[in-house]
Scaffold this motif. Structure first.
Motif, PDB file in Angstrom:
ATOM      1  N   MET A 187       0.846  -1.194   0.000  1.00 55.04           N
ATOM      2  CA  MET A 187       0.000   0.000   0.000  1.00 55.04           C
ATOM      3  C   MET A 187       0.889   1.254   0.000  1.00 55.04           C
ATOM      4  SD  MET A 187      -3.183   0.125   2.543  1.00 55.04           S
ATOM      5  CE  MET A 187      -4.489   1.269   2.337  1.00 55.04           C
ATOM      6  N   ARG A 188       0.461   2.278  -0.742  1.00 49.71           N
ATOM      7  CA  ARG A 188       1.276   3.500  -0.775  1.00 49.71           C
ATOM      8  C   ARG A 188       0.575   4.611   0.005  1.00 49.71           C
ATOM      9  NH1 ARG A 188       2.233   5.040  -6.669  1.00 49.71           N
ATOM     10  NH2 ARG A 188       3.472   6.667  -5.683  1.00 49.71           N
ATOM     11  N   TYR A 189       1.376   5.604   0.367  1.00 44.05           N
ATOM     12  CA  TYR A 189       0.786   6.780   1.025  1.00 44.05           C
ATOM     13  C   TYR A 189      -0.035   7.549   0.009  1.00 44.05           C
ATOM     14  CZ  TYR A 189       4.187   5.999   4.743  1.00 44.05           C
ATOM     15  OH  TYR A 189       4.915   5.467   5.758  1.00 44.05           O
ATOM     16  N   GLU A 190      -1.316   7.699   0.267  1.00 39.80           N
ATOM     17  CA  GLU A 190      -2.164   8.407  -0.698  1.00 39.80           C
ATOM     18  C   GLU A 190      -3.165   9.305   0.013  1.00 39.80           C
ATOM     19  OE1 GLU A 190      -3.860   5.429  -3.138  1.00 39.80           O
ATOM     20  OE2 GLU A 190      -2.140   5.393  -4.510  1.00 39.80           O
ATOM     21  N   MET A 191      -3.686  10.256  -0.732  1.00 41.32           N
ATOM     22  CA  MET A 191      -4.686  11.153  -0.164  1.00 41.32           C
ATOM     23  C   MET A 191      -5.564  11.683  -1.292  1.00 41.32           C
ATOM     24  SD  MET A 191      -4.125  14.599   2.053  1.00 41.32           S
ATOM     25  CE  MET A 191      -3.224  13.875   3.378  1.00 41.32           C
ATOM     26  N   ASP A 192      -6.834  11.895  -1.015  1.00 40.87           N
ATOM     27  CA  ASP A 192      -7.735  12.478  -2.011  1.00 40.87           C
ATOM     28  C   ASP A 192      -7.209  13.839  -2.452  1.00 40.87           C
ATOM     29  OD1 ASP A 192      -9.480  10.493  -2.151  1.00 40.87           O
ATOM     30  OD2 ASP A 192     -11.132  11.495  -1.108  1.00 40.87           O
ATOM     31  N   SER A 193      -7.386  14.155  -3.741  1.00 40.66           N
ATOM     32  CA  SER A 193      -6.816  15.427  -4.195  1.00 40.66           C
ATOM     33  C   SER A 193      -7.507  16.615  -3.530  1.00 40.66           C
ATOM     34  CB  SER A 193      -6.890  15.531  -5.711  1.00 40.66           C
ATOM     35  OG  SER A 193      -8.214  15.416  -6.135  1.00 40.66           O
ATOM     36  N   LYS A 194      -8.777  16.447  -3.139  1.00 41.44           N
ATOM     37  CA  LYS A 194      -9.430  17.607  -2.515  1.00 41.44           C
ATOM     38  C   LYS A 194      -8.787  17.957  -1.178  1.00 41.44           C
ATOM     39  CE  LYS A 194     -13.345  15.233  -0.346  1.00 41.44           C
ATOM     40  NZ  LYS A 194     -14.782  15.304  -0.117  1.00 41.44           N
ATOM     41  N   TYR A 195      -8.368  16.926  -0.437  1.00 36.38           N
ATOM     42  CA  TYR A 195      -7.688  17.204   0.831  1.00 36.38           C
ATOM     43  C   TYR A 195      -6.254  17.662   0.596  1.00 36.38           C
ATOM     44  CZ  TYR A 195     -11.655  14.931   3.032  1.00 36.38           C
ATOM     45  OH  TYR A 195     -12.905  14.619   3.446  1.00 36.38           O
ATOM     46  N   LYS A 196      -5.653  17.067  -0.455  1.00 32.82           N
ATOM     47  CA  LYS A 196      -4.276  17.463  -0.767  1.00 32.82           C
ATOM     48  C   LYS A 196      -4.229  18.966  -1.028  1.00 32.82           C
ATOM     49  CE  LYS A 196      -2.397  14.027  -3.408  1.00 32.82           C
ATOM     50  NZ  LYS A 196      -2.045  13.558  -4.736  1.00 32.82           N
ATOM     51  N   LEU A 197      -5.155  19.434  -1.881  1.00 31.77           N
ATOM     52  CA  LEU A 197      -5.201  20.861  -2.203  1.00 31.77           C
ATOM     53  C   LEU A 197      -5.453  21.692  -0.951  1.00 31.77           C
ATOM     54  CD1 LEU A 197      -7.252  20.636  -5.476  1.00 31.77           C
ATOM     55  CD2 LEU A 197      -4.978  21.606  -5.271  1.00 31.77           C
ATOM     56  N   PHE A 198      -6.351  21.185  -0.118  1.00 27.51           N
ATOM     57  CA  PHE A 198      -6.694  21.923   1.093  1.00 27.51           C
ATOM     58  C   PHE A 198      -5.482  22.049   2.014  1.00 27.51           C
ATOM     59  CE2 PHE A 198      -8.035  21.454   5.568  1.00 27.51           C
ATOM     60  CZ  PHE A 198      -8.465  22.753   5.740  1.00 27.51           C
ATOM     61  N   LEU A 199      -4.740  20.941   2.153  1.00 34.00           N
ATOM     62  CA  LEU A 199      -3.582  20.991   3.044  1.00 34.00           C
ATOM     63  C   LEU A 199      -2.486  21.902   2.505  1.00 34.00           C
ATOM     64  CD1 LEU A 199      -3.227  17.356   4.372  1.00 34.00           C
ATOM     65  CD2 LEU A 199      -4.182  19.357   5.494  1.00 34.00           C
ATOM     66  N   MET A 200      -2.376  21.977   1.170  1.00 29.54           N
ATOM     67  CA  MET A 200      -1.407  22.909   0.611  1.00 29.54           C
ATOM     68  C   MET A 200      -1.829  24.350   0.892  1.00 29.54           C
ATOM     69  SD  MET A 200      -0.040  21.405  -2.976  1.00 29.54           S
ATOM     70  CE  MET A 200      -1.386  20.582  -3.756  1.00 29.54           C
ATOM     71  N   PHE A 201      -3.131  24.562   0.956  1.00 30.73           N
ATOM     72  CA  PHE A 201      -3.664  25.909   1.174  1.00 30.73           C
ATOM     73  C   PHE A 201      -3.580  26.308   2.639  1.00 30.73           C
ATOM     74  CE2 PHE A 201      -7.338  28.605   2.117  1.00 30.73           C
ATOM     75  CZ  PHE A 201      -7.164  29.609   1.199  1.00 30.73           C
ATOM     76  N   LEU A 202      -3.653  25.320   3.513  1.00 25.06           N
ATOM     77  CA  LEU A 202      -3.803  25.561   4.953  1.00 25.06           C
ATOM     78  C   LEU A 202      -2.773  26.533   5.554  1.00 25.06           C
ATOM     79  CD1 LEU A 202      -5.741  24.729   7.157  1.00 25.06           C
ATOM     80  CD2 LEU A 202      -4.216  22.847   7.734  1.00 25.06           C
ATOM     81  N   PRO A 203      -1.468  26.388   5.238  1.00 24.15           N
ATOM     82  CA  PRO A 203      -0.511  27.316   5.864  1.00 24.15           C
ATOM     83  C   PRO A 203      -0.836  28.778   5.595  1.00 24.15           C
ATOM     84  CG  PRO A 203       0.647  25.591   4.685  1.00 24.15           C
ATOM     85  CD  PRO A 203      -0.795  25.417   4.373  1.00 24.15           C
ATOM     86  N   PHE A 204      -1.350  29.060   4.403  1.00 22.39           N
ATOM     87  CA  PHE A 204      -1.632  30.450   4.043  1.00 22.39           C
ATOM     88  C   PHE A 204      -2.892  30.941   4.759  1.00 22.39           C
ATOM     89  CE2 PHE A 204       0.724  28.437   0.649  1.00 22.39           C
ATOM     90  CZ  PHE A 204       1.832  29.274   0.610  1.00 22.39           C
ATOM     91  N   ALA A 205      -3.873  30.044   4.864  1.00 28.18           N
ATOM     92  CA  ALA A 205      -5.065  30.395   5.639  1.00 28.18           C
ATOM     93  C   ALA A 205      -4.676  30.672   7.080  1.00 28.18           C
ATOM     94  CB  ALA A 205      -6.078  29.261   5.572  1.00 28.18           C
ATOM     95  N   PHE A 206      -3.719  29.900   7.577  1.00 31.67           N
ATOM     96  CA  PHE A 206      -3.260  30.069   8.955  1.00 31.67           C
ATOM     97  C   PHE A 206      -2.607  31.443   9.125  1.00 31.67           C
ATOM     98  CE2 PHE A 206      -0.129  29.139  12.372  1.00 31.67           C
ATOM     99  CZ  PHE A 206      -1.064  28.913  13.368  1.00 31.67           C
ATOM    100  N   MET A 207      -1.814  31.852   8.133  1.00 35.86           N
ATOM    101  CA  MET A 207      -1.183  33.173   8.226  1.00 35.86           C
ATOM    102  C   MET A 207      -2.227  34.278   8.178  1.00 35.86           C
ATOM    103  SD  MET A 207       2.222  32.785   6.011  1.00 35.86           S
ATOM    104  CE  MET A 207       3.170  34.033   6.784  1.00 35.86           C
ATOM    105  N   ALA A 208      -3.239  34.098   7.326  1.00 34.12           N
ATOM    106  CA  ALA A 208      -4.310  35.096   7.293  1.00 34.12           C
ATOM    107  C   ALA A 208      -4.999  35.156   8.644  1.00 34.12           C
ATOM    108  CB  ALA A 208      -5.315  34.750   6.198  1.00 34.12           C
ATOM    109  N   PHE A 209      -5.171  33.991   9.272  1.00 33.11           N
ATOM    110  CA  PHE A 209      -5.784  33.956  10.593  1.00 33.11           C
ATOM    111  C   PHE A 209      -4.932  34.730  11.596  1.00 33.11           C
ATOM    112  CE2 PHE A 209      -5.498  31.792  14.731  1.00 33.11           C
ATOM    113  CZ  PHE A 209      -6.757  32.089  15.230  1.00 33.11           C
ATOM    114  N   LEU A 210      -3.614  34.496  11.560  1.00 29.26           N
ATOM    115  CA  LEU A 210      -2.723  35.137  12.531  1.00 29.26           C
ATOM    116  C   LEU A 210      -2.695  36.650  12.386  1.00 29.26           C
ATOM    117  CD1 LEU A 210       0.558  33.059  12.833  1.00 29.26           C
ATOM    118  CD2 LEU A 210      -1.347  33.201  14.396  1.00 29.26           C
ATOM    119  N   PHE A 211      -2.674  37.135  11.139  1.00 34.94           N
ATOM    120  CA  PHE A 211      -2.432  38.557  10.954  1.00 34.94           C
ATOM    121  C   PHE A 211      -3.689  39.355  10.622  1.00 34.94           C
ATOM    122  CE2 PHE A 211       1.739  36.632   9.935  1.00 34.94           C
ATOM    123  CZ  PHE A 211       2.382  37.112  11.062  1.00 34.94           C
TER     124      PHE A 211
END
Lengths: 491, 321
Positions: A187-211
């Motif tokens: 079995m390989r490490y896999e993830m749905d693309s919708k979550y993959k995209l979301f996780l790539m976006f998350l750090p930036f959403a977090f920065m918007a939250f902080l500032f």
């Protein structure tokens, strides 16, 4: 068999839901100063969060410098508390990573659980270290009332709150671990693309939250009697005292009235002359020599890219006592050779108009660009037809060019109206001086002066709150107006 | 470059058109008067935009004793660059330069990469709750907690007196993200689809396809971002109180401008003192001019490149989506 599996799946996803929710809660809590596990005595600032304690040792011991210098207490305890905070924050980061991985397939989930379990253990260890540092501190100073009074050892309640949450996460992870389906080696490490995209976006959403979002939490200062370096606690909660103070106190009320008058006055000048860039563009387009037109456009846009400080430097070089105007007047003999020149930047006559003029000088060339682009977008055949019909230059401008630019003008006008409380700080701060203070203080400058310069943070927060809320209301009213009149929104 | 060619062509056509219809466009006396007034107005206004910088410049490269007597008004005399060399002696200026240059470079690069990446992500319909997250970012353009809560927030995060306060808050810029998103949406979707069919990942598509293709808009936001960083003054003023080694160039200049005018204000107290103060004030004046010049020169240097892009930028800004 199949039913059992779906049941198991439902249970796992339910448990995951709880685990993720707690993880997010813990991450958020790490940014709020309440219940900071590293706050082991009263002298540790009540303003810093667990996150800040772990990032900056100086912030943690900011108010303790005197205690260390006077040898009231050894620094060791605070270093221990700091280490505890660092370990705990690393643990929180690990649980966060684990929660992200839980969005993947079974293999990734297993890896994620390992992260979460290690993270939760590290968190618990960190909180324990913080608690130990408190016990040690208390053990040393507990006997002497003098020191207790000065340092005020304080049971870090946060340890229990955070610790309990970490424990729950740990238990949940163990349960999920046992319920997860077996993983085969291929079995390989896999993830749905919708979550993959979301996780790539998350750090930036977090920065918007902080500032952008987290600062809203600072509005609570409006309800406390807070002095720089002090702390917020229920002891100095004052409710709406500052709101009332703003209107009841004679001095602030007069100040506020003059500030609002200046703000609205200067904005009104800008709004009333909102058509200047449009006319500038129209007449510039009447210049048929392309080289000259490009030249004018290039150089009238430059001031827009110069900071207000530099504009002030320029203003000084031209208008101050030893500036161009005075030296030139001396050279041609209007002013006597050794006469003291006049500083045109001092003095309080026509301050609003002066400020408006500087703003216009800086911005008109830039604002004209959008209209110039608009003019080149107008259908040329309209002009040809008008010429054939014998229309003159001004008739063409009046009947073709201006109507073509009107929609753009309207949008910009509405934007100017909705932004009328936001004059900005820079311009008024650099041109501010003792003589023109009466007519130059706009809201932004006022907030800066009472907040940063005089240090009355709650009062300036109240003023800032009013400004922010009214600005948003103005913006949405302008938007609604635009929708009603033109069927188009501007935001 | 293609654009300028097109413009040349347009200009040529316009000329031919006027030649052909010469009769119709015969200039009248009114036209001549109008043109004179029009040209005169734009000449004067353009001069007011250029002259102050020219005036600063000729004063910094002229003989200081002539500057002192106020004799340098229209052209330089006794050209030398001693004032620029003297800047090395001005304490703290070097530190401000390093701070400003480094924040301009690092801050702009990170902002551009983040805008490009987020701009790409929000075009992907399959992202989990895409429209919610997009709005989550965009809505931050329309409200503002205010100066003091923002300051307290930076203190809460341990970012006051910290170099990172220049970089981190400026990375996620919703307006730039909107610009990039609009631009990426105009790139034909088939390109991306074929890349996915060939087995490329999101990251590969972004770095190999989307990023290179959106260079024009990235250049636009990079230029605006760099100018913003270079001109930044408020964040240094508010978040760096007391930590003078971290002041930006504009903040430093602001301080010099204020001290210089204070020396001017003290002048005329007592005769002997006044003499010394005079000396000092004039020196301060030239140094002030020189520092202003140094901080404005980079803007003039990038300006020709900027011009090509900002028209595009301002037009794209009008079509928000």
């Amino acid at each position: 068999m199949k039913e059992e599996r779906t049941e198991k799946k439902g249970l796992v996803s339910g448990l995951y839901g709880i685990q993720r929710a707690i993880t997010i809660l813990v991450i958020a809590m790490a940014f709020f100063p309440v219940a900071n596990p590293a706050k082991i005595c009263e002298l540790v600032s009540g303003k810093i969060s667990l996150f800040t304690s772990a990032v900056s040792y100086t912030a943690l011991t900011d108010d303790l410098a005197r205690a260390f210098r006077m040898n009231w207490v050894s620094e060791t305890y605070f270093i221990i508390a700091y280490i505890g905070a660092v370990v705990a924050v690393l643990g929180i980061v690990a649980t966060g990573a684990g929660a992200c991985m839980s969005l993947g397939n079974a293999r990734l989930q297993r890896l994620g659980l390992k992260f979460t379990i290690l993270g939760a253990l590290s968190e618990i260890a960190g909180y324990a270290v913080c608690f130990v540092s408190y016990i040690m501190l208390n053990g040393e100073v507990g006997g002497e009332t003098r020191l207790v009074k000065k340092l005020g050892p304080e049971m870090p309640i946060g340890v229990f709150v955070f610790g309990a949450l970490a424990l729950i996460v740990l238990l949940l992870s163990l349960v999920i671990m046992s319920k997860l389906p077996k993983v085969t080696a291929d079995m390989r490490y896999e993830m749905d693309s919708k979550y993959k995209l979301f996780l790539m976006f998350l750090p930036f959403a977090f920065m918007a939250f902080l500032f952008c979002y987290l600062p809203l939490y600072g509005w609570r200062y409006a309800f406390f009697d807070y002095k720089p370096g002090g702390t917020l606690s229920m002891k100095n909660f004052v409710g709406i005292k500052w709101f009332a103070y703003l209107f009841e106190n004679e001095a602030t009320r007069t100040d506020l009235i003059s500030v609002i008058r200046n703000t609205l006055g200067i904005s009104a000048l800008n709004i009333v002359t909102q058509w200047l860039p449009m006319i500038f563009a129209v007449f510039l387009c009447e210049v048929r020599n392309m080289k000259f037109r490009r030249f004018v456009q290039a150089f009238t846009t430059i001031p827009n890219f110069i900071s207000w400080v530099l504009v002030y430097a320029v203003a000084l070089s031209i208008f101050s006592t030893d500036g161009f105007i005075n030296t030139f007047a001396k050279e041609v003999g209007i002013l006597a050779e050794n006469a003291k020149g006049k500083n045109y930047l001092m003095g309080d006559n026509h301050t609003w108009i002066k400020m408006w003029a500087w703003g216009t000088w800086k911005g008109v060339g830039w604002s004209a660009i959008i209209y110039i682009a608009g003019i080149s977008g107008i259908d040329q055949s309209l002009y040809e037809a008008a010429t054939v019909d014998g229309a003159g230059r001004f008739q063409k401008i009046w009947h073709i060019t201006l109507p073509g630019l009107l929609p753009t003008f309207f949008v910009l006008l509405l934007m100017a109206i909705s932004g009328m409380l936001n004059n900005g700080l820079d311009q008024y701060l650099v041109f501010y001086n003792a003589e023109n203070r009466e007519h130059i203080r706009v809201l932004d400058l006022y907030v800066y002066q009472i907040g940063i310069e005089d240090g009355s943070l709650p009062l300036s927060t109240v003023v800032g709150m009013f400004k922010s809320v009214i600005s948003v209301i103005l913006l949405f009213s302008a938007n609604a107006l635009s929708k009603a009149l033109r069927g188009e929104s501007i935001v | 470059m293609a654009k300028t060619k097109q413009e040349k062509l347009d200009a040529k056509r316009e000329k031919q058109y006027y030649k052909k219809h010469k009769k119709m466009y015969r200039t009248t006396v009114g036209d001549v008067i109008f043109n004179i007034i029009n040209y005169a107005f734009f000449t004067v206004f353009t001069l007011t935009c250029i002259f102050p910088f020219y005036y600063l410049f000729i004063n910094t490269i002229s003989d200081n004793s002539l500057v002192k007597r106020g004799l340098i008004n229209f052209y330089p005399k006794g050209i030398n660059i001693d004032n620029y060399l003297a800047l090395r002696e001005v304490g703290d200026l070097g530190a401000s330069f390093i701070v400003t240059i480094s924040r301009t470079v690092i801050g702009t690069v990170l902002m551009v990469i983040a805008s490009a990446f987020v701009g790409y992500l929000v075009t992907k319909q399959e992202m989990w709750h895409r429209s919610f997250w997009y709005r989550f970012l965009v809505i931050t353009m329309y409200f503002n907690a205010g100066m003091i809560p923002l300051y307290l927030n930076m203190a809460l995060l341990g970012l006051t007196q910290n170099y990172l306060v220049y970089i981190l808050p400026a990375i996620v810029q919703p307006y730039n993200i909107i610009l990039v998103k609009t631009y990426i949406e105009s790139i034909p979707g088939e390109l991306e689809e074929s890349a996915f069919i060939d087995g490329a990942s999101y990251m590969q598509v972004f770095t190999k396809l989307i990023f290179p293709l959106s260079k024009p808009i990235l250049a636009t936001i990079a230029i605006f971002g760099a100018v913003g960083h270079w001109n930044s003054f408020q964040d240094s003023l508010i978040y760096m109180q007391g930590n003078s080694s971290m002041f930006t160039l504009q903040h430093r200049l602001y301080i010099y401008l204020n001290t210089a005018s204070n020396i001017g204000a003290i002048m005329g107290q007592s005769a002997s003192d006044a003499q010394r103060m005079m000396e000092e004030a004039l020196n301060a004046k030239v140094i002030r001019y020189t520092i202003s010049m140094v901080s404005v020169i980079p803007i003039f240097c990038v300006y020709p490149f900027m011009q090509r892009y900002f028209e595009k930028g301002i037009m794209l800004g009008a079509v928000k989506g």
